[in-house]
Structures are given as structure tokens and as C-alpha cells.
Design a protein around this motif. Structure first.
Motif, PDB file in Angstrom:
ATOM      1  N   PHE A   1     -56.157 -64.795 -52.087  1.00  0.00           N
ATOM      2  CA  PHE A   1     -57.578 -64.515 -51.892  1.00  0.00           C
ATOM      3  C   PHE A   1     -57.809 -63.232 -52.696  1.00  0.00           C
ATOM      4  O   PHE A   1     -57.013 -62.285 -52.585  1.00  0.00           O
TER       5      PHE A   1
ATOM      6  N   CYS B   1     -57.427 -59.860 -51.105  1.00  0.00           N
ATOM      7  CA  CYS B   1     -56.350 -59.677 -50.116  1.00  0.00           C
ATOM      8  C   CYS B   1     -55.266 -58.683 -50.577  1.00  0.00           C
ATOM      9  O   CYS B   1     -54.557 -58.927 -51.555  1.00  0.00           O
ATOM     10  N   PRO B   2     -55.117 -57.582 -49.837  1.00  0.00           N
ATOM     11  CA  PRO B   2     -54.094 -56.605 -50.225  1.00  0.00           C
ATOM     12  C   PRO B   2     -52.665 -57.135 -50.055  1.00  0.00           C
ATOM     13  O   PRO B   2     -51.759 -56.736 -50.789  1.00  0.00           O
ATOM     14  N   PHE B   3     -52.482 -58.052 -49.105  1.00  0.00           N
ATOM     15  CA  PHE B   3     -51.135 -58.579 -48.860  1.00  0.00           C
ATOM     16  C   PHE B   3     -50.711 -59.500 -50.018  1.00  0.00           C
ATOM     17  O   PHE B   3     -49.551 -59.518 -50.420  1.00  0.00           O
TER      18      PHE B   3
ATOM     19  N   MET C   1     -61.309 -67.418 -44.808  1.00  0.00           N
ATOM     20  CA  MET C   1     -62.289 -67.528 -43.716  1.00  0.00           C
ATOM     21  C   MET C   1     -62.871 -68.952 -43.658  1.00  0.00           C
ATOM     22  O   MET C   1     -63.470 -69.352 -42.670  1.00  0.00           O
TER      23      MET C   1
ATOM     24  N   GLY D   1     -52.497 -69.642 -41.079  1.00  0.00           N
ATOM     25  CA  GLY D   1     -53.883 -69.677 -41.581  1.00  0.00           C
ATOM     26  C   GLY D   1     -54.180 -68.480 -42.474  1.00  0.00           C
ATOM     27  O   GLY D   1     -55.324 -68.255 -42.859  1.00  0.00           O
ATOM     28  N   GLU D   2     -53.125 -67.706 -42.791  1.00  0.00           N
ATOM     29  CA  GLU D   2     -53.349 -66.501 -43.598  1.00  0.00           C
ATOM     30  C   GLU D   2     -52.777 -66.662 -45.006  1.00  0.00           C
ATOM     31  O   GLU D   2     -51.796 -67.384 -45.214  1.00  0.00           O
ATOM     32  N   VAL D   3     -53.375 -65.935 -45.939  1.00  0.00           N
ATOM     33  CA  VAL D   3     -52.770 -65.760 -47.251  1.00  0.00           C
ATOM     34  C   VAL D   3     -52.127 -64.374 -47.247  1.00  0.00           C
ATOM     35  O   VAL D   3     -52.555 -63.522 -46.471  1.00  0.00           O
ATOM     36  N   PRO D   4     -51.124 -64.116 -48.063  1.00  0.00           N
ATOM     37  CA  PRO D   4     -50.587 -64.985 -49.089  1.00  0.00           C
ATOM     38  C   PRO D   4     -49.619 -66.026 -48.525  1.00  0.00           C
ATOM     39  O   PRO D   4     -48.999 -65.832 -47.482  1.00  0.00           O
TER      40      PRO D   4
ATOM     41  N   GLU E   1     -45.954 -64.681 -44.987  1.00  0.00           N
ATOM     42  CA  GLU E   1     -45.808 -63.279 -44.584  1.00  0.00           C
ATOM     43  C   GLU E   1     -45.405 -62.461 -45.823  1.00  0.00           C
ATOM     44  O   GLU E   1     -44.326 -62.655 -46.401  1.00  0.00           O
ATOM     45  N   SER E   2     -46.302 -61.530 -46.193  1.00  0.00           N
ATOM     46  CA  SER E   2     -46.092 -60.815 -47.464  1.00  0.00           C
ATOM     47  C   SER E   2     -44.755 -60.078 -47.537  1.00  0.00           C
ATOM     48  O   SER E   2     -44.140 -60.012 -48.604  1.00  0.00           O
TER      49      SER E   2
END
Ligand SMILES: N[C@@H](CCC(=O)N[C@@H](CS)C(=O)NCC(=O)O)C(=O)O
Length: 219
Positions: free
Chosen positions: A8, A11-13, A36, A49-52, A63-64
Motif C-alpha cells: 500500500f 504503508c511504512p511497514f 481498507m 488482512g494487513e500489508v505488507p 509481518e514486516s
């Protein structure tokens, strides 16, 4: 091995992964989504449900911090100290640095009370990192390593906030952190790890959130 980073733009991760992949000179494809409003294919493959999310052939890594470990395992450079305790200590600070993003996010979105609370919480954490950080250019010496990549997206966003709001969250009083931030933000791979004009997008994002910080924006 085919790598695809599901990302995204803000996204900082995900930025952590981009920095490390480029540092290791590893080829990868980027697919941007909006977490989102994620597409169905993403919902199917992402446990959180999260990036990255890094697709490696038909397997996924999420999980970054774990993605960072994986990139280190497949990369030509070992970006960790050799001895076990320094390596574990680096990993501890990578985990700790992830907490900074929660405070920053509340500082961007919250009302005045929430802004002040998150700033105090952020500074309490920065106090701890200031003590752990040596006089070296980067965390482990003269070379940019994983912990530097982990915190780089935080320093980038903080510098933008300070530019946009006349130093509302200045870290000038943290001697080590201030110098570390300058050193990290001068690294070319860090500068090129985000899309062009992301600072403008970040400004618009602060505006759109309509939190207390948006009232402090200068044009
Ligand atoms: N602990 C995760 C955090 C990742 C994260 O918070 N990603 C955000 C975007 S920057 C996200 O996907 N949020 C969507 C959601 O929470 O549903 C990591 O380090 O990878």
C-alpha cells in the motif's frame, strides 16, 4: 524464486521490505492494494488482512519483521551483527520500533488530547531508543543494517510532519536520534523506497483525517 510484494503506497511497514529488497539487489514485483478496501484475492491469502505480504512463488510471508528476516536469509548481505546477543538485541529494537508507528498514527488522526497523549507516548519510547543508540552513524556502526531499515519509514514520516507543521514533533532534543534520522534519510535507497510525491500524498492524508494535526498544517 519469484517475489511479489503486496503493498500500500502509504504503508511504512511495506516500505521496510522495499528498502531491504533493494539493498540486497533482489528483483521483485509490487502490487498495490488498499488494505481498507481489499480485493477478494487478497482476503483469501492474507491471514491478518494487513500489508505488507510477500508472495514467494506460491507461498506467503507476512509481518514486516519476518519479511525482513526472510530477505536477509535469501540476500547476499547479512545485515545482522554476527554475535548472537547483538543480533537478538537488534531484533528486539526492530520489534520496539514497530510501536512508534501506532503513536504516529494516533498523532495524525486524533483530536488535541489524543495528539498530546500519543506525542508523550512517542517521546517516552524515543527516550529509550536514544539511550540504546550509540554515537555511530547507523545503529551498528558505519553500515546501514536491518534496524536502520526498520526505523527509516518512521523518520521519513516524522520529518514530513515537522516540515508541514513547523516542527510540532521535533526530535532535536534527542541528540543521537536526530543525527541518526539525518544519516538514514540521506541514504539513496531510503529516498527511493517510496513512490514519487508521497510527501504530498502524506500531506493530503493529514488534511483528510481532520485530526488536531491538520489544524497545524502550514501551506
Ligand atoms: N505488524 C504488521 C503491521 C502492518 C500494518 O499495520 N499494515 C497496515 C497498512 S500500513 C494495514 O494493512 N492495515 C489494514 C488493517 O489493519 O486492516 C507488520 O509489521 O507487517
Amino acid at each position: 524464486m519469484k517475489l511479489e510484494l503486496i503493498s500500500f503506497k502509504l504503508c511504512p511497514f511495506a516500505q521496510r521490505a522495499v528498502i531491504l529488497l533493494n539493498l540486497q539487489n533482489i528483483d521483485f514485483k509490487t502490487t498495490y492494494i488498499n488494505p481498507m478496501d481489499p480485493p477478494n484475492w487478497f482476503k483469501k491469502i492474507s491471514p491478518t488482512g494487513e500489508v505488507p505480504l510477500l508472495k514467494v512463488d506460491d507461498k506467503i510471508v507476512f509481518e514486516s519483521s519476518v519479511i525482513g528476516e526472510f530477505i536477509n536469509d535469501i540476500g547476499a548481505l547479512d545485515l545482522y551483527p554476527k554475535d548472537a546477543i547483538s543480533k537478538a538485541n537488534n531484533r528486539s529494537w526492530v520489534q520496539f520500533s514497530s510501536l512508534l508507528f501506532n503513536d504516529l498514527s494516533v498523532a495524525v488522526t486524533g483530536n488535541e488530547d489524543e495528539f498530546n497523549t500519543s506525542k508523550a507516548s512517542l517521546f517516552a519510547k524515543l527516550d529509550k531508543i536514544e539511550i540504546a543508540k550509540s554515537d555511530n552513524k547507523f545503529f551498528n556502526g558505519n553500515n546501514f543494517t536491518i534496524i536502520d531499515a526498520a526505523i527509516a519509514p518512521f523518520f521519513m514520516r516524522l520529518a514530513w510532519i515537522n516540515k508541514f507543521t513547523n516542527n510540532t514533533i521535533s526530535i532535536i532534543e534527542f541528540k543521537h536520534l536526530n543525527a541518526w534520522s539525518d544519516a538514514i534519510l540521506a541514504v539513496k535507497i531510503v529516498k527511493t523506497s517510496v513512490i514519487k510525491n508521497l510527501d504530498d500524498v502524506y500531506y493530503s492524508n493529514i488534511e483528510a483525517r481532520e485530526g488536531y494535526l491538520s489544524t497545524l498544517l502550514i501551506d
